[in-house]
Design a protein around this motif. Structure first.
Motif, short mmCIF file in Angstrom:
data_model
loop_
_atom_site.label_atom_id
_atom_site.label_comp_id
_atom_site.label_asym_id
_atom_site.label_seq_id
_atom_site.Cartn_x
_atom_site.Cartn_y
_atom_site.Cartn_z
N ARG A 1 0.89 -1.16 0.06
CA ARG A 1 -0.07 -0.09 -0.09
C ARG A 1 0.96 1.31 0.20
O ARG A 1 1.96 0.92 0.00
CB ARG A 1 -0.81 0.04 1.24
CG ARG A 1 -2.06 -1.06 1.38
CD ARG A 1 -2.80 -1.03 2.62
NE ARG A 1 -2.06 -1.04 3.74
CZ ARG A 1 -2.65 -0.85 4.96
NH1 ARG A 1 -3.89 -0.80 4.93
NH2 ARG A 1 -2.03 -0.93 5.79
N SER B 1 -0.45 -7.98 2.17
CA SER B 1 -1.97 -7.88 1.52
C SER B 1 -3.11 -8.17 2.44
O SER B 1 -2.77 -8.19 3.50
CB SER B 1 -1.56 -9.20 0.77
OG SER B 1 -1.61 -10.42 1.90
N ILE B 2 -4.16 -8.11 1.70
CA ILE B 2 -5.12 -7.88 2.56
C ILE B 2 -5.48 -9.27 3.27
O ILE B 2 -5.91 -9.37 4.41
CB ILE B 2 -6.60 -7.82 1.75
CG1 ILE B 2 -6.61 -6.28 1.06
CG2 ILE B 2 -7.81 -7.80 2.21
CD1 ILE B 2 -7.57 -5.74 0.05
N GLU B 3 -5.16 -10.46 2.44
CA GLU B 3 -5.14 -11.76 3.12
C GLU B 3 -4.48 -12.11 4.29
O GLU B 3 -5.02 -12.43 5.27
CB GLU B 3 -5.14 -12.90 1.88
CG GLU B 3 -5.98 -12.90 0.85
CD GLU B 3 -5.82 -11.67 -0.28
OE1 GLU B 3 -4.53 -11.05 -0.12
OE2 GLU B 3 -6.53 -11.50 -1.06
N LYS B 4 -3.03 -11.57 4.15
CA LYS B 4 -2.25 -11.81 5.26
C LYS B 4 -1.97 -10.68 6.06
O LYS B 4 -1.17 -10.86 7.11
CB LYS B 4 -0.90 -12.42 4.67
CG LYS B 4 -1.01 -13.65 3.90
CD LYS B 4 0.16 -13.97 3.36
CE LYS B 4 0.16 -15.38 2.49
NZ LYS B 4 1.44 -15.86 1.93
N GLY B 5 -2.45 -9.74 5.78
CA GLY B 5 -2.43 -8.48 6.62
C GLY B 5 -1.12 -7.69 6.22
O GLY B 5 -0.26 -8.19 5.31
N TYR B 6 -0.95 -6.43 6.82
CA TYR B 6 0.05 -5.65 6.60
C TYR B 6 0.95 -5.37 7.83
O TYR B 6 0.60 -5.45 8.74
CB TYR B 6 -0.54 -4.20 6.00
CG TYR B 6 -0.96 -4.40 4.78
CD1 TYR B 6 -0.50 -4.26 3.61
CD2 TYR B 6 -2.53 -4.55 4.60
CE1 TYR B 6 -1.03 -4.25 2.27
CE2 TYR B 6 -3.31 -4.59 3.52
CZ TYR B 6 -2.52 -4.30 2.18
OH TYR B 6 -3.28 -4.48 1.15
N SER C 1 3.79 0.25 4.04
CA SER C 1 2.76 -0.81 4.45
C SER C 1 2.82 -2.06 3.67
O SER C 1 2.39 -1.74 2.57
CB SER C 1 1.44 -0.23 4.87
OG SER C 1 1.37 0.67 5.73
#
Length: 201
Positions: free
Chosen positions: A2, A31-36, A28
């Motif tokens: 991001r 990913s959305i799936e694994k988090g930032y 940051s």
């Protein structure tokens, strides 16, 4: 990945090395799936190089450089290098009140490029830009010099993004101020050319 955390003048602790760094030196990453995770640019580059198998990537920290423009004003440039997959981005920017402001430049290179070679190219671009003033003071207020103006388009918070904020000669110029300058050329023609931040104008 991001956008980098350059919205405030605070410091953020890198989730990898634990170092407190300015917000503008944070990415940051994830990913959305694994988090930032909030990573300093150095740790971000290390992770990207490892993921891509770029063992020869040289992760260096460049110290600020002070340069003088054609009006004799000092400008301190900070640097940030990021490995972006198949390319390397080297940014130079001024910092005011803890955030990147004023002049900002970028140059792109290959991951295998020598960092000091990229730096030399970027510094030369900065020198060329600082050798010219696009705005000049006059009795009628600030005016466009030599019928040519170059700058950068930014978000104007006071206008909620309705119209742009321009950065010309490292100074913020509102859309209304710029429109007033253009009115001194009423009846003339003009041409607008939009270029990526990494391109020289």
């Amino acid at each position: 990945m991001r956008n980098e955390g350059d919205q405030s003048g605070c410091t953020i602790c890198c989730n990898a090395c634990g170092t407190a760094v300015p917000a503008y030196d944070v990415v940051s990453y994830g990913s959305i799936e694994k988090g930032y995770r909030e990573l300093c640019s150095r740790c971000f580059n290390t992770e990207v190089a490892s993921a891509l198998g770029l063992e020869r990537f040289e992760n260096v920290r460049l110290h600020p450089v002070v340069m003088i423009d054609c009006a004799g004003e000092r400008h301190e440039f900070h640097f940030k290098m990021r490995l972006l997959g198949s390319m390397t981005a080297l940014d130079a920017f001024e910092v005011r009140a803890g955030v990147p402001k004023g002049y900002q430049f970028q140059i792109l290179g290959e991951p295998e490029d020598e960092p000091l070679s990229l730096l030399a190219r970027l510094v030369e671009r900065i020198r060329r830009s600082l050798s010219v003033k696009h705005l000049v003071p006059s009795e009628l207020g600030t005016q466009i010099a030599d019928q040519t103006v170059c700058g950068r388009i930014e978000w104007d918070e006071s206008e909620d993004g309705r119209v742009p904020l321009l950065v010309i000669d490292g100074q913020e110029v509102s859309w209304d101020e710029f429109g007033r300058m253009l009115m001194s050329f009423e009846g003339w023609q003009f041409r607008v050319a939009i270029r990526d931040q990494s391109e020289e104008v």
